[in-house]
Motif scaffolding. Structure first.
Motif, short mmCIF file in Angstrom:
data_model
loop_
_atom_site.label_atom_id
_atom_site.label_comp_id
_atom_site.label_asym_id
_atom_site.label_seq_id
_atom_site.Cartn_x
_atom_site.Cartn_y
_atom_site.Cartn_z
N ALA A 168 -5.63 -3.90 -21.51
CA ALA A 168 -4.38 -4.50 -21.35
C ALA A 168 -4.36 -5.82 -20.34
O ALA A 168 -4.06 -6.63 -20.53
CB ALA A 168 -3.11 -3.54 -20.88
N ALA A 169 -5.33 -5.43 -19.21
CA ALA A 169 -5.54 -6.31 -18.35
C ALA A 169 -6.29 -7.80 -18.86
O ALA A 169 -6.00 -8.90 -18.59
CB ALA A 169 -6.34 -5.91 -17.04
N LYS A 221 -9.89 -17.53 -28.65
CA LYS A 221 -8.51 -16.83 -27.71
C LYS A 221 -8.13 -16.00 -28.87
O LYS A 221 -7.76 -14.66 -28.54
CB LYS A 221 -7.55 -17.94 -27.46
N SER A 232 -7.15 -5.72 -28.80
CA SER A 232 -6.32 -4.57 -29.34
C SER A 232 -6.76 -3.52 -29.95
O SER A 232 -6.34 -2.43 -29.64
CB SER A 232 -5.16 -5.44 -30.24
N ILE A 249 -8.34 -11.62 -28.55
CA ILE A 249 -7.07 -10.67 -28.25
C ILE A 249 -6.95 -9.70 -29.44
O ILE A 249 -6.66 -8.51 -29.13
CB ILE A 249 -5.84 -11.76 -28.39
N ILE A 308 -6.13 -8.57 -22.30
CA ILE A 308 -5.32 -9.23 -23.06
C ILE A 308 -4.55 -10.19 -22.18
O ILE A 308 -4.27 -11.47 -22.70
CB ILE A 308 -4.59 -8.05 -23.78
N LEU A 309 -3.87 -9.54 -21.30
CA LEU A 309 -3.14 -10.22 -20.33
C LEU A 309 -3.89 -11.64 -19.82
O LEU A 309 -3.10 -12.57 -19.90
CB LEU A 309 -2.43 -9.60 -19.27
N MET A 310 -5.00 -11.37 -19.56
CA MET A 310 -5.82 -12.50 -18.82
C MET A 310 -5.90 -13.71 -19.80
O MET A 310 -5.73 -14.74 -19.78
CB MET A 310 -7.03 -12.12 -18.38
N LEU A 323 -3.93 -14.58 -22.34
CA LEU A 323 -2.86 -14.82 -22.91
C LEU A 323 -2.34 -16.03 -21.69
O LEU A 323 -1.92 -17.15 -21.97
CB LEU A 323 -1.77 -13.93 -22.86
N LEU A 324 -2.75 -15.38 -20.47
CA LEU A 324 -2.10 -16.50 -19.42
C LEU A 324 -3.22 -17.57 -18.88
O LEU A 324 -2.72 -18.40 -18.28
CB LEU A 324 -1.68 -15.48 -18.33
#
Length: 422
Positions: A185-186, A85, A93, A89, A188-190, A192-193
């Motif tokens: 960005a999508a 993970k 980035s 990320i 990275i969000l995936m 994280l969540l």
């Protein structure tokens, strides 16, 4: 690690079902191909906008391949050492920052640098998707998940040229990089969540000596080496064709950017069809038979490309029908060879995935460099893709000689298992 191991029973990773891992893995694996397929329709326009040459713009794609290829050798072991993970990320980035740089690139030299960094960042996607699957599944479950990843992955290249072509036609090539920024960005969000850590981080695996030993153990295993080379020939041809087809279909055949993008849907339809047929046949066909179907498709496509493109003037169907048959073969080969190659290496799954990806993207890198030097894209396609198909066939013959009797999927028909959380 068997599917019934204590680790799998007790770990909270059971929350990550086959379907969930397949979808997430597909999105991760699609990062690289999508960044490539979004960009390719813009290549002829970038030639004129920067006042440069086709060779210089092709170098932007070669730089992307190079960054993608070599960065896998870094992000894979890092994920073994520090976790899937955080490394995903981190590299995404880099991809996000490189996309911003490409958006504002004032010269072709800066664009080459931006594309190189984009390749570095995007490399984490396909590497992590395979490593996560190996962390959680083996045998037929792994093959099933890899097949689902392939189907999800095919949506990226399907949408990419179409979205890239339409964006180019109505908003200009700069807007293509805005799409890539949103994509980064999508993802990275995936992460994280929705993604749990699946590896067992061990920083000692990142030490230079341990890293060299890991890669050496992989390279000296014929079972791994030849399985990787099967996919080098198959997927390397696909990546090579991506550097060639825009100049054949747009410059020689005369398709507009949007028509080119829509036209690429035919190739993706073949891949999705192959993935669906594979999934249906999993219950009743042996791995040997499945692989033979894949090799028959890639081999037949190689012969058609080698013959037809030398006899006739290129046309849309003359190029796309053989390529569709080729990618259908890839849909059959990828789950089998990936599962077979990585099965013996659960503790260094990140490194194994990275080295396998290095071989595959390396095939595209070498093919792209050679095609650029050949000048005529039609001759390049009629020569390089059949040679890669031949490499895939020879490598499979050698793999079949050295394969390891590790799992039922290597010798017997694949039968589905029920997953409690699927």
């Amino acid at each position: 690690m068997s599917d019934s191991s204590p680790r799998e029973k007790t770990s909270p990773l059971v929350i990550m079902s086959e379907r969930r891992v397949g979808i997430i893995g597909g999105f991760l694996a699609a990062i690289g191909p999508l960044a490539m397929s979004l960009y390719t329709p813009a290549m002829p326009e970038i030639v004129s906008d920067f006042g440069t040459t086709e060779a210089a713009v092709k170098l932007t794609l070669t730089a992307y391949f190079g960054g993608f290829c070599f960065a896998q050798l870094i992000c894979g072991p890092l994920s073994d050492g520090y976790g899937r993970k955080p490394i995903t990320i981190l590299f995404m980035s880099v991809y996000l920052a490189a996309s911003v740089l490409a958006l504002f690139a004032p010269t072709i030299e800066i664009m080459v640098l931006a594309r190189l960094l984009q390749g570095v960042g995007a490399a984490v996607g396909v590497t992590m998707s395979r490593a996560i699957v190996r962390d959680l599944f083996t045998s037929d479950r792994s093959a099933r998940v890899m097949n689902l990843i392939g189907i999800v992955l095919s949506v990226g290249p399907a949408i990419g040229p179409t979205l890239g072509g339409l964006t180019l036609e109505f908003l200009g090539w700069h807007a293509i990089f805005l799409v890539m920024i949103l994509q980064g960005a999508a993802v990275i969000l995936m992460m994280l969540l929705f993604v749990q850590e699946t590896g067992k981080p061990d920083p000692s695996r990142v030490r230079p000596r341990a890293l060299v030993q890991s890669y050496f153990s992989l390279l000296k295993t014929p079972h791994f080496l030849f399985a990787s080379l099967v996919l080098t020939g198959a997927t390397g041809a696909l990546y090579t064709s991506a550097t060639i087809m825009p100049f054949i279909l747009m410059t020689r055949v005369g398709l507009s950017p949007s028509t080119f993008g829509m036209g690429m849907l035919l190739q993706t339809a073949f891949y999705i069809s192959g993935g669906i047929i594979y999934r249906i046949l999993m219950q009743r066909v042996t791995v040997f038979q499945m692989s033979c179907i894949g090799l028959l498709c890639t081999g037949s496509a190689s012969i058609l490309l080698a013959v037809l493109l030398r006899i006739y003037e290129p046309g849309y169907l003359l190029v796309m029908l053989p390529m569709g048959l080729y990618v259908m073969g890839i849909a059959f080969l990828t789950p089998q060879m990936t599962t077979a190659a990585m099965a013996p290496f659960p503790k260094i799954a990140g490194s194994a995935s990275a080295l396998m990806g290095f071989f595959q993207m390396g095939g595209g890198l070498v093919g792209g460099i050679i095609s650029a030097s050949m000048g005529d894209p039609v001759i390049a396609m009629a020569t390089l893709l059949p040679l890669m198909g031949l490499l895939s066939l020879i490598s499979y013959i050698m793999w079949n000689r050295f394969k390891l009797p590790l799992a039922p999927t290597l010798e017997h028909p694949i039968t589905p298992e029920k997953s409690a959380d699927r």
